[in-house]
Write a protein that holds these residues in place. Structure first.
Motif, short mmCIF file in Angstrom:
data_model
loop_
_atom_site.label_atom_id
_atom_site.label_comp_id
_atom_site.label_asym_id
_atom_site.label_seq_id
_atom_site.Cartn_x
_atom_site.Cartn_y
_atom_site.Cartn_z
N GLU A 105 86.10 -31.99 33.60
CA GLU A 105 84.22 -31.50 33.21
C GLU A 105 83.41 -32.98 34.22
O GLU A 105 83.87 -33.72 34.23
CB GLU A 105 83.36 -31.75 31.72
CG GLU A 105 85.10 -31.50 30.53
CD GLU A 105 86.07 -31.63 30.17
OE1 GLU A 105 86.76 -31.92 31.32
OE2 GLU A 105 86.49 -31.11 28.90
N PRO A 106 82.07 -31.83 34.00
CA PRO A 106 81.19 -33.00 35.24
C PRO A 106 80.49 -34.09 34.40
O PRO A 106 81.26 -35.26 35.78
CB PRO A 106 80.29 -32.01 34.98
CG PRO A 106 80.00 -31.03 34.29
CD PRO A 106 81.88 -31.07 33.95
N THR A 176 80.28 -40.09 35.41
CA THR A 176 81.40 -38.51 36.40
C THR A 176 83.34 -38.82 36.16
O THR A 176 83.59 -40.37 36.39
CB THR A 176 81.02 -37.69 37.33
OG1 THR A 176 80.91 -39.17 38.55
CG2 THR A 176 79.57 -37.73 37.28
N PRO A 177 84.13 -37.99 36.26
CA PRO A 177 84.59 -38.08 36.97
C PRO A 177 85.25 -39.28 38.39
O PRO A 177 86.41 -40.60 38.73
CB PRO A 177 86.17 -36.95 37.04
CG PRO A 177 85.52 -36.21 35.57
CD PRO A 177 83.54 -36.66 35.98
N ALA A 178 84.46 -38.64 39.43
CA ALA A 178 84.63 -39.31 40.44
C ALA A 178 84.17 -40.73 40.72
O ALA A 178 83.88 -41.23 41.31
CB ALA A 178 83.68 -38.75 41.41
N GLY A 179 83.30 -40.68 39.43
CA GLY A 179 82.01 -42.26 39.47
C GLY A 179 83.45 -43.27 38.77
O GLY A 179 84.25 -44.09 39.44
N ALA A 180 84.00 -42.67 38.03
CA ALA A 180 85.35 -43.84 36.84
C ALA A 180 86.30 -43.69 37.80
O ALA A 180 86.78 -44.81 37.78
CB ALA A 180 85.76 -42.34 36.11
N ARG A 181 86.56 -42.48 38.88
CA ARG A 181 87.77 -42.96 39.99
C ARG A 181 87.45 -43.91 40.96
O ARG A 181 88.17 -45.51 41.58
CB ARG A 181 88.55 -42.12 40.92
CG ARG A 181 88.96 -41.23 39.93
CD ARG A 181 89.39 -39.58 40.43
NE ARG A 181 88.32 -38.40 41.11
CZ ARG A 181 88.46 -37.56 40.39
NH1 ARG A 181 89.00 -38.15 39.03
NH2 ARG A 181 87.01 -37.22 41.04
N LYS A 182 85.62 -44.10 41.04
CA LYS A 182 85.36 -45.60 42.22
C LYS A 182 85.44 -46.75 41.31
O LYS A 182 85.63 -47.49 42.49
CB LYS A 182 84.68 -44.87 42.81
CG LYS A 182 84.25 -43.83 43.76
CD LYS A 182 82.71 -43.53 44.30
CE LYS A 182 82.19 -42.28 45.11
NZ LYS A 182 81.38 -42.26 44.88
#
Length: 199
Positions: A105-106, A176-182
């Motif tokens: 999800e976004p 966001t998933p990308a933010g969580a990974r960062k």
């Protein structure tokens, strides 16, 4: 109890925006200690009035139960390692970030269990910049006003928070998933020192 409302302090300068779809179900990860079952039941009941949000409980980390040596390794500072409750809170958010990082999800919502979530019904009205990765959603942000919700760039929000001697608050945010990974990647060098919302 903190009130969760969508931030509305200023219009965005970015031209490209995305908005949460009013028809999509948004996952809400609720951090809750197993011993606080009353809180869990109370916040999950609040979602009955929010059919577009789906709550998922993330079992919080009870800092008091963490060994001293583990805390020292997590924060890399012996003095700060005594703040076991703060470290437990940080680790609880990290567990939620791991859940968000795996999503297709976004974005998802991350909440602590002592909030009033009624304002989350306005998520469909929010315009966010396409590159937003984390958006704090609570009622402590200076400059809030009535009307259509909007977001502001982090540098501007931090200036306002500094002027008001406030903090962004980890009690509720979009991620966001990308933010969580960062955020997860940053832990390799920044460790778990400090308050999670400030980090």
């Amino acid at each position: 109890m903190d009130q969760i409302t969508v931030l509305e302090p200023a219009a965005l300068e970015a031209e490209t925006k995305w908005a949460p779809s009013a028809s999509a179900t948004v996952l809400a990860f609720v951090i809750n200690l197993d011993k606080d079952r009353d809180r869990r039941e109370a916040i999950v009941r609040q979602f009955d009035a929010l059919p577009d949000l789906e709550p998922h409980v993330v079992e919080g980390v009870y800092g008091r139960h963490l060994p001293d040596s583990l805390c020292e390794n997590l924060v890399r500072e012996k003095q700060w390692a005594r703040n076991k409750g703060t470290i437990g809170c940080f680790l609880s958010h990290v567990k939620a970030w791991e859940e968000v990082a795996r999503l297709d999800e976004p974005f998802a919502v991350v909440l602590e269990d002592d909030v009033n979530v009624s304002g989350l019904g306005r998520l469909g009205e929010v315009d966010l910049p396409e590159d937003a990765e984390i958006v704090f959603i609570n009622d402590r942000t200076p400059g809030r006003r009535r009307g259509a919700p909007a977001a502001m760039p982090m540098w501007r929000a931090l200036q306002r928070l500094e002027a008001s001697h406030g903090g962004p608050g980890g009690d509720g945010y979009l991620l966001t998933p990308a933010g969580a990974r960062k955020l997860l990647a940053a832990l390799a060098t920044d460790y778990y020192y400090g308050h999670v919302d400030g980090r």
